[in-house]
Design an enzyme around this catalytic site. Structure first.
Site, PDB file in Angstrom:
ATOM      1  N   ASN A   1       6.406  -1.374  11.579  1.00  0.00           N
ATOM      2  CA  ASN A   1       5.566  -0.765  10.355  1.00  0.00           C
ATOM      3  C   ASN A   1       5.876  -1.751   8.859  1.00  0.00           C
ATOM      4  O   ASN A   1       6.673  -2.805   9.138  1.00  0.00           O
ATOM      5  CB  ASN A   1       6.037   0.594   9.962  1.00  0.00           C
ATOM      6  CG  ASN A   1       4.600   1.605   9.576  1.00  0.00           C
ATOM      7  OD1 ASN A   1       3.748   1.024   8.770  1.00  0.00           O
ATOM      8  ND2 ASN A   1       4.358   2.421  10.126  1.00  0.00           N
TER       9      ASN A   1
ATOM     10  N   LYS B   1       6.134   3.727  17.011  1.00  0.00           N
ATOM     11  CA  LYS B   1       6.202   2.804  15.987  1.00  0.00           C
ATOM     12  C   LYS B   1       7.170   2.970  15.129  1.00  0.00           C
ATOM     13  O   LYS B   1       7.681   4.077  14.534  1.00  0.00           O
ATOM     14  CB  LYS B   1       4.695   2.882  15.239  1.00  0.00           C
ATOM     15  CG  LYS B   1       4.524   1.702  14.237  1.00  0.00           C
ATOM     16  CD  LYS B   1       2.902   1.550  13.655  1.00  0.00           C
ATOM     17  CE  LYS B   1       2.955   0.247  13.207  1.00  0.00           C
ATOM     18  NZ  LYS B   1       1.486   0.190  12.792  1.00  0.00           N
TER      19      LYS B   1
ATOM     20  N   PHE C   1      -1.215   8.442   4.450  1.00  0.00           N
ATOM     21  CA  PHE C   1      -2.005   9.063   5.480  1.00  0.00           C
ATOM     22  C   PHE C   1      -3.388   9.787   4.887  1.00  0.00           C
ATOM     23  O   PHE C   1      -3.403  10.957   5.245  1.00  0.00           O
ATOM     24  CB  PHE C   1      -0.979  10.017   6.088  1.00  0.00           C
ATOM     25  CG  PHE C   1       0.102   9.469   6.952  1.00  0.00           C
ATOM     26  CD1 PHE C   1       0.044   8.075   7.332  1.00  0.00           C
ATOM     27  CD2 PHE C   1       0.804  10.212   7.616  1.00  0.00           C
ATOM     28  CE1 PHE C   1       1.214   7.669   8.119  1.00  0.00           C
ATOM     29  CE2 PHE C   1       1.813   9.767   8.679  1.00  0.00           C
ATOM     30  CZ  PHE C   1       1.661   8.241   8.896  1.00  0.00           C
TER      31      PHE C   1
ATOM     32  N   SER D   1       5.929   5.277   8.520  1.00  0.00           N
ATOM     33  CA  SER D   1       5.357   4.900   7.328  1.00  0.00           C
ATOM     34  C   SER D   1       6.214   5.213   6.207  1.00  0.00           C
ATOM     35  O   SER D   1       6.939   6.341   6.019  1.00  0.00           O
ATOM     36  CB  SER D   1       3.944   5.897   7.242  1.00  0.00           C
ATOM     37  OG  SER D   1       3.651   5.543   5.884  1.00  0.00           O
TER      38      SER D   1
ATOM     39  N   ASN E   1       5.345   5.887   3.164  1.00  0.00           N
ATOM     40  CA  ASN E   1       4.499   6.519   2.147  1.00  0.00           C
ATOM     41  C   ASN E   1       4.209   8.146   2.241  1.00  0.00           C
ATOM     42  O   ASN E   1       3.587   8.768   1.739  1.00  0.00           O
ATOM     43  CB  ASN E   1       3.186   6.077   1.973  1.00  0.00           C
ATOM     44  CG  ASN E   1       3.120   4.409   1.871  1.00  0.00           C
ATOM     45  OD1 ASN E   1       4.113   4.246   0.840  1.00  0.00           O
ATOM     46  ND2 ASN E   1       2.390   3.536   2.491  1.00  0.00           N
ATOM     47  N   THR E   2       4.972   8.615   3.424  1.00  0.00           N
ATOM     48  CA  THR E   2       5.103  10.251   3.511  1.00  0.00           C
ATOM     49  C   THR E   2       6.553  10.610   3.372  1.00  0.00           C
ATOM     50  O   THR E   2       7.188  10.193   4.343  1.00  0.00           O
ATOM     51  CB  THR E   2       4.490  10.616   4.916  1.00  0.00           C
ATOM     52  OG1 THR E   2       3.250  10.144   4.922  1.00  0.00           O
ATOM     53  CG2 THR E   2       4.582  12.152   5.291  1.00  0.00           C
TER      54      THR E   2
ATOM     55  N   ASN F   1       0.949  -1.275   0.185  1.00  0.00           N
ATOM     56  CA  ASN F   1      -0.074  -0.050   0.102  1.00  0.00           C
ATOM     57  C   ASN F   1       0.956   1.232   0.104  1.00  0.00           C
ATOM     58  O   ASN F   1       2.022   1.296   0.451  1.00  0.00           O
ATOM     59  CB  ASN F   1      -0.906  -0.095   1.114  1.00  0.00           C
ATOM     60  CG  ASN F   1      -0.466   0.556   2.520  1.00  0.00           C
ATOM     61  OD1 ASN F   1      -0.365   2.032   2.462  1.00  0.00           O
ATOM     62  ND2 ASN F   1       0.275  -0.315   3.455  1.00  0.00           N
TER      63      ASN F   1
END
Length: 422
Positions: free
Chosen positions: A301, A272, A160, A233, A235-236, A156
């Site tokens: 994560n 995390k 966010f 994450s 993805n940021t 994925n």
């Protein structure tokens, strides 16, 4: 119905009327019985109808659509209720709360706190919502979720996507009203209330990350049983840089100060982390965690690595990988952190858990609790009940009386660090 039949039997009916009554009974009774049986089956997560009908059908849908439908089902409590008991051996005392079993739902599923009650019905002892950012943002462009069927994994790059703090705060407020009640001016965090954690992040365009996290603490801390600082994450852009020692120390200092300034309940603060850390990164994180005495660490994560995937071209999609291919990597990082921390800070193990054995291995590597998410997309709601059953069998097979006896017993063997390196 029986009274009506008896009443009709006492009446003098013509042969035609009796024939019509019999035909109507034969016509409507089977569908009615079928509906009753189906309703009963759908109320149990271990029903074969989920494993062999509903879950396979849902997997035919595009991944993000399937995800959204699952969240809506939880929102309207269309989820089955797990009625299997939670044996005392599986209970965990942590963060001042009693978890009826060690299995929780990881963040990323219920991003906007829509379906907490429906998800708890599945047998989870706790649910983590989010990631929540201060302002609404759409996340990355679609398509952004990819199902790797051969690996039972997901990639994925949601980024966010969130409705923002205000929407989530309202939902958490209503949830606490329904499930807890209000005590004076604050919420009663008692042993009987559902356990819900809140995962906090920052908006994509925010330059001062600390400001966003502090805003999350101030707005949502009152309603959370624990708060999670998500700096891992993939993805940021730039988010994982916050795991570096100096940046992490400053960020966590600001967050802990904001937590300590909350008027009433002061929730535990957890960090995390990513699985894609260097040896030095792990040492730095452990040093900061011990120095600031944070309440826990979630390991881990999703990963940007692609370990031995079978799913061909789709495995090259950009994003975080979750599911069984992540399991060994995240378990090693878990053992590393347990070793570096000397077991002084509680850990939550996440990554690739599909069976009771997987959960057991995480606990032996150092986890006090575990979380799952991806496996639900492939095995359906029965997985929670199955993991509890298998976990209990493994405990009894090895002769342990409580889950706490197992925590960290394999960490030294699995860890990349030995005592001298530490």
């Amino acid at each position: 119905y029986q009274r009506r039949v008896r009443g009709l039997q006492n009446m003098k009916l013509s042969k035609v009327a009796k024939f019509k009554l019999k035909r109507a009974t034969l016509r409507y009774l089977p569908p009615l019985l079928s509906v009753c049986v189906l309703g009963y089956a759908l109320n149990s997560p271990t029903s074969y109808i989920y494993s062999y009908v509903i879950t396979p059908i849902v997997r035919l849908l595009p991944p993000e659509l399937a995800h959204n439908l699952a969240v809506k089902a939880a929102k309207y409590k269309l989820t089955p209720r797990d009625k299997t008991p939670n044996p005392p051996k599986l209970s965990v005392s942590l963060f001042g709360r009693q978890f009826k079993n060690p299995i929780g739902l990881a963040a990323g599923f219920d991003k906007n706190a829509e379906g907490m009650e429906g998800l708890l019905r599945l047998g989870f002892s706790f649910v983590e919502v989010g990631t929540v950012c201060p302002k609404p943002q759409p996340g990355n462009p679609r398509p952004r979720v990819f199902r790797l069927a051969k690996d039972e994994a997901i990639i994925n790059r949601y980024g966010f996507n969130t409705e923002g703090i205000d929407f989530v705060k309202d939902r958490l407020h209503m949830f606490r009203q329904r499930t807890r009640g209000q005590v004076s001016s604050h919420w009663s965090h008692n042993q009987q209330s559902p356990i819900v954690g809140v995962n906090l992040g920052k908006n994509k365009t925010t330059e001062d990350a600390s400001k966003d996290y502090v805003s999350g603490v101030q707005s949502l801390g009152t309603y959370a049983d624990y708060l999670v600082v998500n700096v891992s994450s993939p993805n940021t852009p730039g988010l994982r840089d916050l795991q570096h020692q100096n940046e992490l120390r400053k960020l966590l200092t600001d967050i802990i100060e904001a937590r300590d300034n909350l008027p009433d309940y002061k929730p535990p603060v957890l960090l995390k982390i990513a699985p894609d850390l260097t040896m030095q990164d792990k040492k730095d994180i452990a040093e900061v965690a011990l120095q600031l005495q944070i309440d826990g660490i979630i390991v881990s994560n999703t990963t940007v690595s692609r370990p031995s995937l079978k799913s061909g071209r789709i495995a090259d999609e950009i994003g975080g990988l979750s599911g069984p291919p992540l399991r060994d990597l995240s378990t090693t990082v878990l053992a590393d952190m347990y070793t570096l921390l000397d077991g002084k800070i509680p850990l939550i193990g996440v990554g690739g858990i599909s069976t009771g054995k997987d959960a057991y291995e995480k606990i032996k590597a150092g986890a006090s609790l575990v979380q799952l998410y991806t496996v639900l997309a492939f095995k359906g709601p029965a997985v929670v009940s199955n993991i509890k059953r298998e976990l209990l069998e493994l405990l009894e097979q090895d002769g342990y009386k409580a889950l706490s006896e197992v925590v960290g017993i394999s960490a030294e063997k699995l860890s990349s660090f030995n005592t001298k390196e530490k």
